[in-house]
Design a protein around this motif. Structure first.
Motif, PDB file in Angstrom:
ATOM      1  N   PHE A   1       0.928  -1.302  -0.032  1.00  0.00           N
ATOM      2  CA  PHE A   1       0.027   0.006  -0.058  1.00  0.00           C
ATOM      3  C   PHE A   1       0.915   1.341  -0.003  1.00  0.00           C
ATOM      4  N   SER A   2       1.708   1.413  -1.079  1.00  0.00           N
ATOM      5  CA  SER A   2       2.754   2.440  -1.122  1.00  0.00           C
ATOM      6  C   SER A   2       2.214   3.548  -1.743  1.00  0.00           C
ATOM      7  N   LEU A   3       2.949   4.604  -1.679  1.00  0.00           N
ATOM      8  CA  LEU A   3       2.619   5.862  -2.330  1.00  0.00           C
ATOM      9  C   LEU A   3       2.186   5.795  -3.856  1.00  0.00           C
ATOM     10  N   GLY A   4       3.179   4.729  -4.567  1.00  0.00           N
ATOM     11  CA  GLY A   4       3.111   4.432  -6.033  1.00  0.00           C
ATOM     12  C   GLY A   4       1.771   4.115  -6.131  1.00  0.00           C
ATOM     13  N   GLN A   5       1.211   3.277  -5.078  1.00  0.00           N
ATOM     14  CA  GLN A   5      -0.147   2.738  -5.570  1.00  0.00           C
ATOM     15  C   GLN A   5      -1.304   3.767  -5.614  1.00  0.00           C
ATOM     16  N   SER A   6      -1.045   4.751  -4.700  1.00  0.00           N
ATOM     17  CA  SER A   6      -1.922   5.879  -4.397  1.00  0.00           C
ATOM     18  C   SER A   6      -1.947   6.865  -5.728  1.00  0.00           C
ATOM     19  N   VAL A   7      -0.662   7.020  -6.326  1.00  0.00           N
ATOM     20  CA  VAL A   7      -0.655   7.617  -7.532  1.00  0.00           C
ATOM     21  C   VAL A   7      -1.486   6.799  -8.813  1.00  0.00           C
ATOM     22  N   TRP A   8      -1.132   5.613  -8.849  1.00  0.00           N
ATOM     23  CA  TRP A   8      -1.899   4.738  -9.828  1.00  0.00           C
ATOM     24  C   TRP A   8      -3.576   5.079  -9.560  1.00  0.00           C
ATOM     25  N   TYR A   9      -3.919   5.198  -8.569  1.00  0.00           N
ATOM     26  CA  TYR A   9      -5.250   5.349  -8.249  1.00  0.00           C
ATOM     27  C   TYR A   9      -5.880   6.677  -8.747  1.00  0.00           C
ATOM     28  N   LEU A  10      -5.073   7.569  -8.492  1.00  0.00           N
ATOM     29  CA  LEU A  10      -5.091   9.037  -9.106  1.00  0.00           C
ATOM     30  C   LEU A  10      -5.071   8.807 -10.614  1.00  0.00           C
ATOM     31  N   GLY A  11      -4.321   8.090 -10.994  1.00  0.00           N
ATOM     32  CA  GLY A  11      -4.107   8.264 -12.368  1.00  0.00           C
ATOM     33  C   GLY A  11      -5.374   7.545 -13.021  1.00  0.00           C
ATOM     34  N   MET A  12      -5.851   6.418 -12.515  1.00  0.00           N
ATOM     35  CA  MET A  12      -7.060   5.858 -13.095  1.00  0.00           C
ATOM     36  C   MET A  12      -8.326   6.883 -12.959  1.00  0.00           C
ATOM     37  N   VAL A  13      -8.420   7.666 -12.187  1.00  0.00           N
ATOM     38  CA  VAL A  13      -9.492   8.832 -12.170  1.00  0.00           C
ATOM     39  C   VAL A  13      -9.204   9.595 -13.293  1.00  0.00           C
ATOM     40  N   ILE A  14      -8.086  10.093 -13.430  1.00  0.00           N
ATOM     41  CA  ILE A  14      -7.556  11.222 -14.376  1.00  0.00           C
ATOM     42  C   ILE A  14      -7.663  10.743 -15.759  1.00  0.00           C
ATOM     43  N   VAL A  15      -7.253   9.503 -16.059  1.00  0.00           N
ATOM     44  CA  VAL A  15      -7.327   9.028 -17.235  1.00  0.00           C
ATOM     45  C   VAL A  15      -8.621   8.821 -17.685  1.00  0.00           C
ATOM     46  N   GLY A  16      -9.435   8.213 -16.750  1.00  0.00           N
ATOM     47  CA  GLY A  16     -10.839   7.812 -17.012  1.00  0.00           C
ATOM     48  C   GLY A  16     -11.628   9.030 -17.443  1.00  0.00           C
ATOM     49  N   GLY A  17     -11.294  10.251 -16.482  1.00  0.00           N
ATOM     50  CA  GLY A  17     -12.302  11.492 -16.616  1.00  0.00           C
ATOM     51  C   GLY A  17     -12.700  11.768 -15.195  1.00  0.00           C
ATOM     52  N   MET A  18     -12.133  12.626 -14.501  1.00  0.00           N
ATOM     53  CA  MET A  18     -12.658  13.265 -13.184  1.00  0.00           C
ATOM     54  C   MET A  18     -14.194  13.674 -13.195  1.00  0.00           C
ATOM     55  N   GLY A  19     -14.692  13.414 -12.039  1.00  0.00           N
ATOM     56  CA  GLY A  19     -15.969  13.879 -11.966  1.00  0.00           C
ATOM     57  C   GLY A  19     -17.022  13.271 -13.094  1.00  0.00           C
TER      58      GLY A  19
END
Lengths: 351, 298
Positions: free
Chosen positions: A254-272
């Motif tokens: 559960f590293s920082l890198g994983q958190s960045v991945w989840y943020l990446g998923m939200v952004i690549v998919g489209g926020m909001g």
């Protein structure tokens, strides 16, 4: 407002609010659910495993979408909240609680921890709040690594026995598929509908302008805390399912890198965008899978980096695609999909 | 509590803090001029250190020549990063810039593994290994020199900002982008300069750090502690970066070294002390010691 097909009228308020609007959509929806649940009986375990992983990531990404996409608060700690959920489940199962009870409880416990780290939102926002969640991202894994090693198992972490229900042991990808996808359907339903309630509209108002929202009479702090709670609750559910999926958890997962991945998923998919996390998670997980597939081939071309090629290609492809999306399509895949749909409906006209 | 060890841990912490201060300096420089918080600073450090290692190992350069060449190469990398990745994002919301630097850190991480390998490397020593002994204190010469270099870096930045034209231009751009542009300064060029300096500072910090604690992918994690330093000192303040860096170094060293109880020592408090400090700062004084308070209007 999206374009509608000709003849698609609202005949009642209920119809106006409906997500699935007409008979054709109901048929497609039903067929989709049917195919989805028939999948584990036909598909290869590897394919089902990928879908399971997508499902788990999707729950965490949906939670993050509520916080980042709809409320506009940046969180760098989603993986840490997943850790809270995973460890809650592991500890409860260890002390004899059924996994099916531990699953919602771990969501709640992660939500509580999320509330705790959301408290700084009283005074700070934007970048500073991101830093508070960054602190969470380091403090929580530290806690599981160093505190009460007798319970949490320290560095090596904890092992879980697979859960059981009506004599079925959930220890294969095919059996795990049902609880994971079942949870995904529930969380998707809730995530989709939260946005259309009073809560969701308040969150969007806060994202668009928090000062104006305050002036309008929205209790900004209370609503931000709710968003933090929901986001961490989703992460906790995902973490609990992850613990069941991986059967062995440790703080390094559960590293920082994983958190960045989840943020990446939200952004690549489209926020909001309700569809955003689904598209983003699928895209990035498949990209990851592609990396795993092509790494052995590439290592024949570059024999000198054989050992680290997979570890190198993963971050490069992820970071690279995230950069391209940020520059060329900051609205993400969901926006592209909407544009495609609109173009299809207007065909053969351009506008 | 081992109070008799206080001076030793305080001094060691202060010296380690020197390196944090150097990292924090790089972060503040970029934030001050372009309002971008560079989450990839640690990875720039790592890349700088690996480039220095590569120059020594594969080209057989002298350590100090390699050091200089690595600084130049990382400064160029910083310039390139600004041009390719950050410039298209001017005017975008803060999340976009945060994500861009995070994505950048992933790419740098992958590229480092691809080009230099994932295994630990040994950078030749920049300084002799014997310790410096002052009274009861035993200090590593490496750390002392790193501290001196950090302070030298700080002083040269004070001089740069106060007495050179480029420094003045950067201060102007930091104040207000549009005003700076309207008096004829090229704001994009200033951003480029800021990133170049950030790369330069990163390479110095990375090489110093690698010569103290070995060269591996872990080097990049050091910058995360510098985040606490930057927030403690205030995001826009160069003296704040130095004071914050030293404070974080001291607090980390004391938290790790002072408790006598083995149960508390086993908790590795030094690992999270910087982040506890970070949370406290955010609660009590979010703008940091010397940061600017921003007033918002609708």
């Amino acid at each position: 407002m999206a374009l509608r097909l000709a003849g698609d009228f609202d005949t009642s308020y209920a119809h106006d609010m409906a997500t699935v609007r007409n008979r054709g959509q109901w048929a497609m929806f039903g067929a989709f659910i049917l195919v989805l649940f028939a999948l584990p009986f036909f598909a290869d375990a590897h394919v089902v495993g990928i879908i399971n992983l997508i499902g788990i990531s999707l729950i965490a990404a949906q939670g993050l979408n509520i916080l980042v996409g709809y409320t506009g608060q940046i969180s760098l700690g989603q993986a840490a909240f997943m850790a809270v959920g995973a460890y809650t489940s592991a500890v409860l199962v260890k002390y004899g609680v059924s996994f099916w009870l531990a699953l919602p409880l771990s969501g709640l416990s992660a939500g509580m921890v999320g509330l705790l780290f959301g408290l700084p939102a009283l005074r700070i926002k934007g970048f500073y709040l991101a830093m508070a969640t960054l602190a969470a991202q380091f403090i929580i894994p530290w806690f599981f690594r160093n505190v009460r090693v007798d319970i949490f198992g320290g560095m090596p972490g904890m092992k879980l026995t697979p859960p059981e229900l009506f004599g079925i042991v959930f220890n294969s990808q095919q059996t795990l598929f049902f609880p994971i996808i079942g949870t995904v359907i529930v969380t998707t339903f809730i995530a989709k509908n939260i946005v259309r309630t009073r809560l969701g509209r308040a969150l969007i108002a806060i994202r668009d302008n928090d000062l104006s929202a305050e002036v309008l009479g929205i209790a900004v702090f209370a609503y931000k805390l709710r968003a933090f709670f929901l986001s961490a609750l989703y992460a906790g559910l995902a973490g609990s399912l992850w613990a069941m999926y991986a059967r062995s958890i440790n703080p390094e997962q559960f590293s920082l890198g994983q958190s960045v991945w989840y943020l990446g998923m939200v952004i690549v998919g489209g926020m909001g965008h309700g569809l955003g996390p689904i598209l983003g998670t699928t895209f990035l997980r498949l990209l990851d899978e592609l990396t795993v597939q092509i790494a052995p081939m590439l290592s024949k071309v570059f024999p000198q980096v054989e050992t680290g090629l997979l570890a190198a290609l993963g971050p490069i492809l992820f970071g690279g695609s995230l950069m391209l999306f940020l520059i060329f399509e900051p609205h993400g895949l969901a926006h592209r999909w909407e544009m495609l749909k609109a173009a299809w409906r207007l065909r053969p006209f351009a506008h | 509590m081992n109070w008799e060890l206080f001076p030793q841990f305080f001094a060691t912490g202060l010296l380690t803090g020197g390196v944090y201060a150097l990292v924090a300096l790089g972060l503040v420089l970029v934030y001050k001029s372009s309002r971008i918080f560079n989450f990839a600073q640690g990875h720039l450090m790592m890349v700088g250190a690996f480039i220095a290692w590569w120059f020594v190992e594969n080209l057989g350069l002298d350590v100090w020549v390699a050091f200089g060449a690595a600084i130049a190469a990382t400064a160029l990398l910083g310039l390139g990063v600004e041009r390719v990745a950050l410039r298209p994002l001017i005017g975008q919301p803060i999340l976009a810039t945060i994500m861009m630097t995070l994505a950048l850190s992933q790419v740098l991480q992958g590229a480092t593994i691809l080009l230099f390998g994932a295994s630990d490397r040994a950078l030749p020593n920049l300084f002799p290994l014997q310790p410096v002994i002052i009274g009861d204190l035993r200090l590593k010469l490496n750390l002392v020199m790193a501290f001196l270099v950090a302070m030298l870096g700080y002083l040269s930045f004070v001089v740069f900002f106060r007495f050179t034209k480029a420094g003045l231009a950067m201060r102007a751009a930091a104040e207000d982008h549009q005003l700076a542009q309207s008096v004829g300064l090229s704001v994009p060029r200033i951003f480029g300069l800021a990133w170049m300096i950030a790369g330069l500072v990163a390479a110095i910090g990375g090489v110093l750090l690698a010569s103290i604690s070995g060269l591996s992918l872990v080097v990049s994690l050091i910058a995360l502690k510098a985040f606490a330093a930057v927030l403690f000192g205030g995001l826009e303040s160069v003296p704040g970066a130095i004071i914050g860096g030293l404070t974080v170094g001291v607090i980390e060293s004391l938290a790790a070294g002072l408790p006598a109880d083995p149960a508390i020592r086993a908790l590795n408090l030094g690992e999270i002390a910087p982040y506890i400090l970070l949370l406290l700062v955010l609660f009590v004084r979010p703008d940091g010691l010397f940061g600017l308070k921003r007033i918002e209007r609708i």
